[in-house]
Design a protein around this motif. Structure first.
Motif, mmCIF file in Angstrom:
data_model
loop_
_atom_site.group_PDB
_atom_site.id
_atom_site.type_symbol
_atom_site.label_atom_id
_atom_site.label_comp_id
_atom_site.label_asym_id
_atom_site.label_seq_id
_atom_site.Cartn_x
_atom_site.Cartn_y
_atom_site.Cartn_z
ATOM 1 N N ILE A 41 17.687 18.821 22.143
ATOM 2 C CA ILE A 41 16.466 18.348 22.827
ATOM 3 C C ILE A 41 16.856 17.790 24.192
ATOM 4 O O ILE A 41 17.836 17.047 24.305
ATOM 5 C CB ILE A 41 15.768 17.259 21.978
ATOM 6 N N SER A 42 16.089 18.168 25.209
ATOM 7 C CA SER A 42 16.462 17.714 26.558
ATOM 8 C C SER A 42 16.101 16.253 26.798
ATOM 9 O O SER A 42 16.656 15.608 27.683
ATOM 10 C CB SER A 42 15.810 18.605 27.616
ATOM 11 N N ASP A 43 15.175 15.718 26.028
ATOM 12 C CA ASP A 43 14.874 14.292 26.128
ATOM 13 C C ASP A 43 15.898 13.499 25.323
ATOM 14 O O ASP A 43 16.420 13.981 24.317
ATOM 15 C CB ASP A 43 13.487 14.006 25.534
ATOM 16 N N GLY A 44 16.159 12.287 25.767
ATOM 17 C CA GLY A 44 16.998 11.396 24.975
ATOM 18 C C GLY A 44 16.228 10.989 23.723
ATOM 19 O O GLY A 44 15.034 10.705 23.805
ATOM 20 N N VAL A 45 16.905 11.005 22.590
ATOM 21 C CA VAL A 45 16.268 10.579 21.340
ATOM 22 C C VAL A 45 17.252 9.694 20.589
ATOM 23 O O VAL A 45 18.434 10.023 20.487
ATOM 24 C CB VAL A 45 15.907 11.780 20.423
ATOM 25 N N PHE A 46 16.785 8.536 20.142
ATOM 26 C CA PHE A 46 17.600 7.774 19.198
ATOM 27 C C PHE A 46 16.708 7.151 18.150
ATOM 28 O O PHE A 46 15.508 6.960 18.367
ATOM 29 C CB PHE A 46 18.492 6.745 19.906
ATOM 30 N N THR A 47 17.303 6.883 17.009
ATOM 31 C CA THR A 47 16.540 6.292 15.920
ATOM 32 C C THR A 47 17.132 4.926 15.588
ATOM 33 O O THR A 47 18.323 4.685 15.815
ATOM 34 C CB THR A 47 16.581 7.176 14.668
ATOM 35 N N VAL A 48 16.275 4.056 15.084
ATOM 36 C CA VAL A 48 16.756 2.744 14.633
ATOM 37 C C VAL A 48 16.247 2.491 13.227
ATOM 38 O O VAL A 48 15.240 3.084 12.807
ATOM 39 C CB VAL A 48 16.258 1.595 15.558
ATOM 40 N N ASP A 49 16.950 1.612 12.506
ATOM 41 C CA ASP A 49 16.426 1.219 11.201
ATOM 42 C C ASP A 49 15.453 0.049 11.399
ATOM 43 O O ASP A 49 15.137 -0.321 12.538
ATOM 44 C CB ASP A 49 17.565 0.897 10.228
ATOM 45 N N ARG A 50 15.032 -0.541 10.317
ATOM 46 C CA ARG A 50 14.001 -1.597 10.445
ATOM 47 C C ARG A 50 14.548 -2.851 11.116
ATOM 48 O O ARG A 50 13.788 -3.704 11.556
ATOM 49 C CB ARG A 50 13.437 -1.918 9.059
ATOM 50 N N ASP A 51 15.876 -2.984 11.180
ATOM 51 C CA ASP A 51 16.478 -4.148 11.857
ATOM 52 C C ASP A 51 16.858 -3.833 13.301
ATOM 53 O O ASP A 51 17.622 -4.578 13.917
ATOM 54 C CB ASP A 51 17.735 -4.605 11.107
ATOM 55 N N CYS A 52 16.361 -2.718 13.818
ATOM 56 C CA CYS A 52 16.644 -2.294 15.200
ATOM 57 C C CYS A 52 18.116 -1.957 15.422
ATOM 58 O O CYS A 52 18.649 -2.130 16.530
ATOM 59 C CB CYS A 52 16.177 -3.331 16.217
ATOM 60 N N ILE A 53 18.790 -1.538 14.363
ATOM 61 C CA ILE A 53 20.164 -1.054 14.495
ATOM 62 C C ILE A 53 20.093 0.461 14.731
ATOM 63 O O ILE A 53 19.383 1.169 14.011
ATOM 64 C CB ILE A 53 20.987 -1.321 13.208
ATOM 65 N N ILE A 54 20.816 0.930 15.734
ATOM 66 C CA ILE A 54 20.763 2.356 16.069
ATOM 67 C C ILE A 54 21.407 3.173 14.953
ATOM 68 O O ILE A 54 22.531 2.868 14.513
ATOM 69 C CB ILE A 54 21.466 2.629 17.418
ATOM 70 N N THR A 55 20.685 4.200 14.514
ATOM 71 C CA THR A 55 21.210 5.021 13.419
ATOM 72 C C THR A 55 21.559 6.441 13.873
ATOM 73 O O THR A 55 22.281 7.141 13.186
ATOM 74 C CB THR A 55 20.172 5.097 12.274
ATOM 75 N N SER A 56 21.021 6.859 14.987
ATOM 76 C CA SER A 56 21.425 8.162 15.535
ATOM 77 C C SER A 56 21.128 8.180 17.022
ATOM 78 O O SER A 56 20.253 7.438 17.499
ATOM 79 C CB SER A 56 20.704 9.310 14.824
ATOM 80 N N PHE A 57 21.843 9.053 17.725
ATOM 81 C CA PHE A 57 21.807 9.028 19.187
ATOM 82 C C PHE A 57 22.121 10.433 19.648
ATOM 83 O O PHE A 57 23.238 10.935 19.419
ATOM 84 C CB PHE A 57 22.912 8.052 19.628
#
Lengths: 464, 133
Positions: A41-57
């Motif tokens: 994906i050309s856009d930056g994407v990241f996911t966080v868990d419910r505690d705002c810890i990054i889980t993927s980048f």
């Protein structure tokens, strides 16, 4: 981008989180496929868990922020994705709290290499197969190129274009909207290159005349007869070669603003004619018997001390009081060293978009040299110095050696009061010798304008 | 020595440019003698710089900071240790112990000359005792 709830349609498990899929070979294949798509994906994407810890980048997120995925994953999002809204209105936290997506919000991040990059972010909830909220996802894209292009296209300069945090400049900036609105004549003082033209342009753009023309004319650049015909225009046959009539700048600026730069250099006979225009808006084009009227607002600028010029008999006192309804003084750059980092950043950004180079910062030693230099040519000289460094620099950071020799060779005390003029003279002589006396090339190597070099040659007695 | 650190809950503010509160701590040698909070203004960076100068801070510990603001503070003679992360008290202790360059006190990607990269994509690497504000 359409915003909804990302429910992991093909079973991708971002690193470090579990989205509710069972194991098995089919899942592995799907997960791998999802990972490929995620990274493509050309856009930056990241996911966080419910505690705002990054889980993927994803890859684009790595490219935009400068952080490798393994540096970011496992960290609080606010330690990696550092924005001005982290403290108060974190988009991800809002989404986690309210389940409402945030769409296309503009923020600025501080990247891994400490650059400020404007981005637009969109957030949405992340749910597993059982519709349980497992975190949130943020999509973002870099809009710096877009904003740079928009800036360069948008010639309407506003208060934001005056880059300064200096207290005196802040006072001046605060005055400008009222000055612009008042329509009165303005005299802008200050040394060459300090930004008088920019202030005049901003006054015009904030004034009720902003949709009218804005014309500037440098009174020092033209000999008196030429300046007169330029200002007032002429009729056909007014003088040899006047084969057809030409409107003057007063006529062209009708309904707008006319900036008379370096007004102190205007011939005294022309000052009388200007006074008449200022008094009743009337003037006569050269060779004409008819009286014309103009509704141009006059802004005058001068780097000379006009009071002194009055005492010397070079400037009319009545004209001085006519143009000096509001007096604005732009301080020299040496009196506002706190503005240098901001201006450097501004010029780096501007040249980056024009030159397509990746230079993003300045080495602390180079910045120190810039702060210690006295900047006789003011902001214009600083701009030239950064442009010079841009040409010389092939990396991503401007170093001391990339700056013009004049800036580096000055051996002055902090505050720029005492200089080692012998060194400067020596540098100029050597540079001229290297270029066989060619001043244009010598000025280019020294990183100063040709006229600055000329002034310096004169002050050191190197020209007759 | 007067040390200041922008605070966000119990943590250092992630971005100094947007921080709201500054904790100012006075030390006599290694002993803390006094501390107080200073409200930081919003708006132009000059306000932030002036507030830090008015607090007579000699050393500033902070999280991410924009380059112009960093240059302005350093230009005013303030020693700045940027890109720190974590609990404020842990950072103040680490400063006294000369351990601020330890990776656990730094924001990701800031290794102060040392290469530090977490391996793998899976784990949650939380610093002990970290709390979210």
């Amino acid at each position: 981008m359409t915003v909804g709830v990302w429910s992991d349609p093909v079973g991708f498990q971002p690193a470090g989180t579990y989205l509710g899929r069972g194991g098995g070979n089919g899942t592995d294949v799907r997960s791998k496929l999802s990972e490929i798509i995620f990274d493509s994906i050309s856009d930056g994407v990241f996911t966080v868990d419910r505690d705002c810890i990054i889980t993927s980048f994803n890859r684009a997120a790595e490219r935009i922020t400068g952080f490798a995925s393994d540096e970011a994953v496992g960290k609080h999002c606010f330690d990696v994705f550092r924005t001005e809204i982290c403290h108060k209105q974190c988009a991800l936290k809002d989404t986690l709290k309210t389940a409402d997506p945030v769409e296309n919000s503009r923020v600025t991040i501080i990247t891994r290499d400490k650059r400020e990059v404007p981005i637009r972010v969109t957030t949405t909830l992340l749910r597993d197969r059982q519709e349980q909220v497992v975190g949130a996802v943020e999509f973002f894209h870099d809009v710096s190129e877009l904003e740079d292009l928009r800036d360069s296209l948008d010639r309407k300069r506003g208060l934001d274009d005056i880059v300064s945090v200096n207290a005196r400049m802040q006072q001046l900036i605060k005055l400008l909207p009222d000055v612009a609105e008042s329509e009165c004549n303005v005299l802008i003082g200050g040394p060459s290159g300090a930004g008088k033209e920019l202030v005049a342009q901003v006054i015009h753009n904030l004034s009720p005349r902003r949709y009218g023309p804005y014309i500037k004319i440098n009174c020092a650049a033209l000999p008196a007869p030429l300046l007169e015909s330029e200002l007032f225009g002429y009729e056909k046959g007014a003088f040899t070669d006047a084969k057809r009539a030409k409107p003057g700048q007063f006529s062209l600026a009708d309904g707008g603003t006319l900036l008379l730069d370096e007004i102190g250099e205007m011939d005294i006979s022309l000052q009388v004619k200007l006074l008449r225009v200022l008094n009743n808006g009337e003037y006569q084009p050269l060779g004409s018997t008819r009286t014309c009227r103009t509704d141009a607002r006059i802004i005058a600028a001068s780097n000379a001390n006009l009071r002194q010029e009055i005492e010397r008999g070079n400037f009319r006192e009545d004209l001085y009081y006519r143009i000096n309804v509001v007096d604005l003084e732009v301080p020299p750059l040496r009196d506002r060293p706190e503005d240098i980092p901001l201006l450097v950043n501004h010029f780096l950004r501007s040249f980056r978009s024009r030159r397509r180079k990746v230079i993003s910062s300045m080495h602390p030693d180079a910045m120190k040299a810039l702060r210690r230099y006295a900047w006789p040519g003011n902001v214009r000289e600083l701009q030239n110095a950064i442009e010079h460094a841009f040409v010389m620099c092939h990396g991503d950071e401007i170093e001391l050696g990339h700056l013009p020799l004049l800036v580096v060779s000055r051996n002055e005390v902090v505050g720029g009061v005492a200089y080692n003029h012998d060194t400067e003279r020596q540098v100029i002589v050597e540079t001229l010798q290297r270029h066989n006396g060619n001043r244009t090339r010598a000025a280019a190597e020294l990183g100063v304008h040709r006229s600055t070099l000329w002034r310096k040659l004169k002050s050191y007695g190197l020209v007759s | 020595m007067r040390v200041a650190i922008p605070v966000w809950g119990s943590r250092v503010s992630p971005v100094f440019d947007a921080a709201g509160l500054l904790l100012v701590v006075d030390y006599a040698g290694d002993r803390e003698v006094k501390r107080h909070l200073v409200e930081l203004p919003t708006g132009p960076l000059s306000g932030l710089v002036n507030t830090v100068l008015a607090s007579r801070t000699e050393e500033l510990l902070c999280g991410a900071i924009s380059r112009p603001l960093l240059d302005m503070l350093q230009g005013e003679g303030i020693s700045v240790t940027p890109f720190l992360a974590g609990e404020v008290e842990c950072l103040l202790e680490a400063r006294l112990g000369g351990r601020l360059a330890d990776p656990c006190y730094l924001m990701p990607g800031c290794c102060r000359g040392r290469r530090h990269r977490q391996r793998g994509r899976g784990g949650h690497h939380r610093t002990a005792g970290r709390k979210e504000p």
